[in-house]
Write an enzyme that holds these catalytic residues in place. Structure first.
Site, short mmCIF file in Angstrom:
data_model
loop_
_atom_site.label_atom_id
_atom_site.label_comp_id
_atom_site.label_asym_id
_atom_site.label_seq_id
_atom_site.Cartn_x
_atom_site.Cartn_y
_atom_site.Cartn_z
N ASN A 1 -6.69 4.77 7.42
CA ASN A 1 -6.34 3.80 7.37
C ASN A 1 -6.17 3.13 6.28
OD1 ASN A 1 -4.93 1.49 9.23
ND2 ASN A 1 -6.89 0.74 9.66
N HIS B 1 -7.92 -0.71 5.69
CA HIS B 1 -8.09 -2.25 6.46
C HIS B 1 -8.64 -2.92 5.23
CE1 HIS B 1 -8.96 -4.37 9.69
NE2 HIS B 1 -10.47 -5.30 9.62
N ASP C 1 -11.36 4.23 18.94
CA ASP C 1 -11.63 2.78 18.60
C ASP C 1 -11.25 1.94 17.24
OD1 ASP C 1 -12.86 3.05 21.06
OD2 ASP C 1 -15.04 3.95 19.93
N ASN D 1 0.49 -0.64 -0.13
CA ASN D 1 0.13 0.49 -0.21
C ASN D 1 1.06 1.31 -0.13
OD1 ASN D 1 -3.05 -0.28 0.41
ND2 ASN D 1 -2.50 -1.89 1.57
N ASP E 1 -10.34 0.41 13.99
CA ASP E 1 -11.07 -0.02 12.70
C ASP E 1 -12.56 0.31 12.95
OD1 ASP E 1 -9.10 -1.22 11.87
OD2 ASP E 1 -9.62 -3.43 12.81
N GLU F 1 -7.42 -2.37 -3.12
CA GLU F 1 -6.35 -1.25 -1.49
C GLU F 1 -5.68 -0.51 -2.44
OE1 GLU F 1 -4.72 -3.25 1.88
OE2 GLU F 1 -6.39 -4.81 1.55
N MET G 1 0.81 -2.69 12.62
CA MET G 1 -0.18 -3.06 12.77
C MET G 1 0.46 -2.61 14.46
SD MET G 1 -0.74 -4.37 11.03
CE MET G 1 -1.39 -6.47 10.46
N ARG G 2 -0.05 -2.19 14.78
CA ARG G 2 0.38 -1.49 16.19
C ARG G 2 -0.16 -1.10 16.62
NH1 ARG G 2 3.43 -3.73 19.33
NH2 ARG G 2 3.41 -1.62 20.64
N SER H 1 -11.52 -1.14 3.14
CA SER H 1 -11.79 -0.01 3.65
C SER H 1 -10.70 1.33 3.95
CB SER H 1 -12.80 0.18 4.87
OG SER H 1 -13.73 -0.74 4.39
C1 GAR Z 1 -2.96 -4.84 3.78
O1 GAR Z 1 -3.82 -5.71 3.40
C2 GAR Z 1 -3.89 -3.98 4.88
O2 GAR Z 1 -5.14 -3.83 5.07
C3 GAR Z 1 -3.54 -4.80 6.47
O3 GAR Z 1 -2.52 -4.80 6.23
C4 GAR Z 1 -1.99 -5.33 4.95
C5 GAR Z 1 -0.57 -4.85 4.68
O4 GAR Z 1 -0.02 -4.77 3.67
N1 GAR Z 1 -3.67 -3.05 7.24
C6 GAR Z 1 -4.27 -4.07 8.59
O5 GAR Z 1 -5.18 -5.63 8.22
C7 GAR Z 1 -4.87 -3.13 9.55
N2 GAR Z 1 -5.78 -3.95 10.41
P1 GAR Z 1 1.15 -3.81 3.23
O6 GAR Z 1 2.12 -3.71 4.10
O7 GAR Z 1 1.50 -4.88 1.15
O8 GAR Z 1 0.45 -2.76 2.18
#
Ligand code: GAR
Length: 217
Positions: A109, A111, A145, A16, A147, A176, A92-93, A138
């Site tokens: 963000n 998701h 809170d 992303n 997501d 995404e 992821m924090r 999304s």
């Molecule tokens: C993506 O699918 C993103 O939506 C998810 O982690 C992946 C990261 O991929 N995010 C979450 O789950 C956050 N709650 P990337 O490092 O290739 O962008």
């Protein structure tokens, strides 16, 4: 044209982030990535940023005594870089309410689900278990809170017979990469207004009224 200086926070492969870097490579795009911060040393996204000539910083959460201290370090770094907005891209924090409040209305963000369904982790496995026919992704404003913040953009994909979580996740990921740059563009153009927990978009291009129906009628 002043471009919105944006920090991107990552923990991993950064696909992303790559979509945002590619969008920002267009001179007419209204945002620029001024700093990429990873809490994980060696995250592949750092290599992507370096290739694009964007400054990077590793701030390892393990080196801090608690979430608040880590968040303060991140906050200081992105403000020192002159950033005015933040994009979480596979970061992821969990962030503390203080950090989130400091970026109210300026932090997005992505998701991998059609929120408010499937907040949290393992969204593709859970979508398959639930038997949904449509799944997706999304982009939303970040609130305290998990997501749960106001939704800016969504894309839906069909769940196909025989899909594994990886198959479904790959289909979602393509989307995404479409909606995250779109959402950042709208933010940078000042076209997003928070109103009673939902997002109003000024002059949004209307999606076609046709529905994605699965299975096809
Ligand atoms: C993506 O699918 C993103 O939506 C998810 O982690 C992946 C990261 O991929 N995010 C979450 O789950 C956050 N709650 P990337 O490092 O290739 O962008």
């Amino acid at each position: 044209m002043a471009r919105l200086k944006t920090a991107v926070l990552i923990s991993g492969r950064g696909s992303n982030l790559q979509a945002l870097l590619d969008a920002c490579a267009e001179p007419a795009f209204p945002a620029e990535i001024a700093l990429v911060v990873s809490n994980v040393a060696g995250a592949y996204g750092l290599t992507r940023a370096e290739r694009a000539g964007v400054p990077t910083l590793v701030i390892d959460h393990k080196g801090f005594d608690g979430r608040a201290a880590f968040d303060q370090a991140v906050d200081q770094a992105i403000r020192a870089a002159g950033c005015e907005a933040v994009c979480l891209a596979g970061f992821m924090r969990l962030l503390t309410p203080d950090f989130v409040a400091g970026w109210h209305g300026r932090m997005l963000n992505v998701h991998p689900s059609l929120l408010p369904a499937f907040k949290g982790l393992h969204t593709h496995e859970r979508a398959l278990e639930a038997g949904v026919r449509l799944h997706g992704c999304s982009v939303h404003f970040v609130t305290a809170d998990l997501d749960a913040g106001p939704i800016v953009a969504q894309a839906a994909v069909p769940v196909l017979r025989g899909d594994t979580p990886d198959d479904l996740g790959a289909r979602v990921l393509v989307q995404e990469h479409r909606i995250y740059p779109l959402a950042l563009r709208l933010l940078a153009e000042g076209r997003l207004r928070l109103s009673g927990g939902v997002v109003e978009i000024d002059d949004a291009t209307r999606a076609p009224e046709s529905a994605l129906v699965n299975p096809a009628p």
